[in-house]
Write a protein that holds these residues in place. Structure first.
Motif, short mmCIF file in Angstrom:
data_model
loop_
_atom_site.label_atom_id
_atom_site.label_comp_id
_atom_site.label_asym_id
_atom_site.label_seq_id
_atom_site.Cartn_x
_atom_site.Cartn_y
_atom_site.Cartn_z
N SER A 156 0.81 -1.24 0.00
CA SER A 156 0.00 0.00 0.00
C SER A 156 0.83 1.28 0.00
N LYS A 157 2.00 1.25 -0.62
CA LYS A 157 2.84 2.45 -0.67
C LYS A 157 2.17 3.58 -1.45
N THR A 158 1.61 3.24 -2.62
CA THR A 158 1.00 4.29 -3.46
C THR A 158 -0.25 4.91 -2.83
N PRO A 159 -1.24 4.11 -2.39
CA PRO A 159 -2.41 4.75 -1.76
C PRO A 159 -2.06 5.53 -0.49
N LEU A 160 -1.06 5.03 0.25
CA LEU A 160 -0.63 5.75 1.45
C LEU A 160 0.04 7.07 1.07
N SER A 161 0.81 7.07 -0.01
CA SER A 161 1.44 8.30 -0.49
C SER A 161 0.39 9.34 -0.86
N GLN A 162 -0.67 8.90 -1.54
CA GLN A 162 -1.72 9.82 -1.96
C GLN A 162 -2.52 10.34 -0.75
N TYR A 163 -2.76 9.47 0.21
CA TYR A 163 -3.49 9.88 1.42
C TYR A 163 -2.71 10.96 2.16
N CYS A 194 11.91 8.64 6.93
CA CYS A 194 11.70 7.41 6.18
C CYS A 194 10.92 6.40 7.03
N PHE A 195 9.94 5.74 6.40
CA PHE A 195 9.14 4.73 7.09
C PHE A 195 9.08 3.47 6.23
N GLY A 196 9.42 2.35 6.84
CA GLY A 196 9.35 1.07 6.15
C GLY A 196 8.02 0.40 6.41
N LEU A 197 7.41 -0.15 5.37
CA LEU A 197 6.12 -0.83 5.50
C LEU A 197 6.34 -2.33 5.33
N VAL A 198 5.95 -3.08 6.33
CA VAL A 198 6.12 -4.53 6.28
C VAL A 198 4.77 -5.20 6.52
N ILE A 199 4.63 -6.43 6.02
CA ILE A 199 3.38 -7.16 6.12
C ILE A 199 3.70 -8.62 6.34
N VAL A 247 10.00 1.03 11.21
CA VAL A 247 9.25 0.03 10.45
C VAL A 247 7.85 -0.10 11.03
N ILE A 248 6.86 -0.09 10.17
CA ILE A 248 5.46 -0.20 10.58
C ILE A 248 4.84 -1.44 9.96
N ASP A 249 4.23 -2.26 10.78
CA ASP A 249 3.55 -3.47 10.29
C ASP A 249 2.16 -3.07 9.79
N VAL A 250 1.92 -3.23 8.49
CA VAL A 250 0.64 -2.81 7.90
C VAL A 250 -0.33 -3.97 7.72
N THR A 251 0.01 -5.12 8.28
CA THR A 251 -0.88 -6.28 8.18
C THR A 251 -2.25 -5.95 8.77
N ASP A 252 -3.29 -6.12 7.96
CA ASP A 252 -4.68 -5.88 8.39
C ASP A 252 -4.92 -4.44 8.87
N ARG A 253 -4.06 -3.50 8.43
CA ARG A 253 -4.27 -2.09 8.78
C ARG A 253 -4.80 -1.34 7.57
N ALA A 254 -5.77 -0.48 7.81
CA ALA A 254 -6.27 0.40 6.75
C ALA A 254 -5.23 1.47 6.46
N VAL A 255 -5.27 2.02 5.25
CA VAL A 255 -4.34 3.09 4.87
C VAL A 255 -4.43 4.25 5.85
N GLU A 256 -5.65 4.62 6.22
CA GLU A 256 -5.84 5.75 7.14
C GLU A 256 -5.17 5.49 8.48
N ALA A 259 -1.43 5.85 8.06
CA ALA A 259 -1.12 7.27 7.90
C ALA A 259 -1.13 7.98 9.25
N ASN A 260 -2.10 7.67 10.09
CA ASN A 260 -2.19 8.30 11.42
C ASN A 260 -1.00 7.95 12.29
N ILE A 261 -0.50 6.71 12.17
CA ILE A 261 0.68 6.32 12.92
C ILE A 261 1.88 7.17 12.50
N ILE A 262 2.05 7.32 11.18
CA ILE A 262 3.16 8.10 10.64
C ILE A 262 3.06 9.57 11.09
N LEU A 263 1.87 10.13 10.98
CA LEU A 263 1.68 11.54 11.33
C LEU A 263 1.88 11.77 12.83
N ASN A 264 1.44 10.84 13.64
CA ASN A 264 1.64 10.97 15.09
C ASN A 264 3.13 10.92 15.44
#
Length: 271
Positions: A156-163, A194-199, A247-256, A259-264
């Motif tokens: 979900s790198k692209t939808p997260l980038s757009q959000y 920089c934030f790494g997305l893992v699943i 690094v953020i685990d995006v397993t079963d996480r919505a894009v929103e 995004a909130n984790i990154i912004l916080n």
């Protein structure tokens, strides 16, 4: 020919009143040589309004005003009536009608329209940035970005980038593949941005199989094999460690939610 004198009085920069005045004057004269239009911006007190009306009365000038505070509009209207100065309230009637329609008071904050314009163009610029530097298209964008996302395919790198772009952040993202060396710019950026997305391998296996089916391909391709996925995730961690990024685990996480984790995290660091 009589000289027309007009004062544009505003609690912001007076651009709205200036445009309206010129549009009206143009209906009567081919040029503005015999017209004196004076813009008086950033008026903040009734003392200033009193001084302006005194001078306008002496010079037989017309006053156009764009004042968002009701108290200021009332004061200049009464002063103009007392001094017999022709005046036009450009904002008051519109604000009153909108307020009564919505059944709420206006914010009475000067310059809000410019703030909204700047906010809008910031958002458009961020969205265009995310598109331009999506999927590692141009590594130079990594050095210009506010946020950099890295991860294997289908995290979900692209939808997260757009959000995040809609939140006015310039975001670039880079897909990580074991066979391709990451761009050198990736190791020059501030690790904090920089934030790494893992699943989980199992979840990614399911997502990739569905992706292959949607493309009309067999779901047993190497792209969706669990061994391949684990190798990609191992490579991801080695790159993330080199960068030193979160690094953020995006397993079963919505894009929103991601995004909130990154912004916080960003907001805590900025504080």
């Amino acid at each position: 020919m009589n000289q027309l004198k007009m004062y544009i009085v505003s609690d912001s920069i007076g651009e709205t009143g200036d445009l309206v005045a010129k549009a009206a004057i143009s209906q009567f004269r081919k040029d503005f040589e015999s017209t004196a239009v004076k813009r008086i911006p950033h008026v903040e007190s009734t003392d200033q309004l009193q001084e302006i009306t005194e001078i306008a009365a002496e010079q037989h000038a017309i006053i156009l005003y764009t004042l968002v505070k009701e108290e200021m509009r009332t004061y200049i209207r009464l002063e103009c009536e007392r001094r017999n100065i022709p005046s036009i309230d450009l904002l008051g009637p519109i604000i009153d009608v909108i307020g009564s329609t919505l059944n709420e008071r206006s914010s009475e904050e000067p310059g809000r329209v410019r703030m909204l314009d700047e906010d809008y163009f910031q958002k458009i610029e961020a969205i265009e940035f995310a598109v331009k530097y999506d999927d590692g298209r141009d590594p130079r964008g990594l050095l210009l970005a506010d946020i950099v996302l890295i991860g294997v395919s289908r995290t979900s790198k692209t939808p997260l980038s757009q959000y995040l772009a809609h939140k006015r952040y310039k975001v670039a993202n880079v897909p990580l593949v074991p066979e391709v060396e990451p761009p050198e710019e990736l190791f020059k950026i501030d690790p904090d941005k920089c934030f790494g997305l893992v699943i989980s391998p199992e979840k990614l296996n399911s997502i990739r199989k569905e992706r292959l089916k949607a493309l009309g391909l067999k779901d047993d391709a190497n792209y969706a094999k669990i061994e391949r996925i684990r190798a990609e995730i191992d490579h991801f961690y080695s790159v993330a460690d080199r960068i030193g990024c979160r690094v953020i685990d995006v397993t079963d996480r919505a894009v929103e939610e991601t995004a909130n984790i990154i912004l916080n995290i960003k907001q805590k660091r900025e504080r």
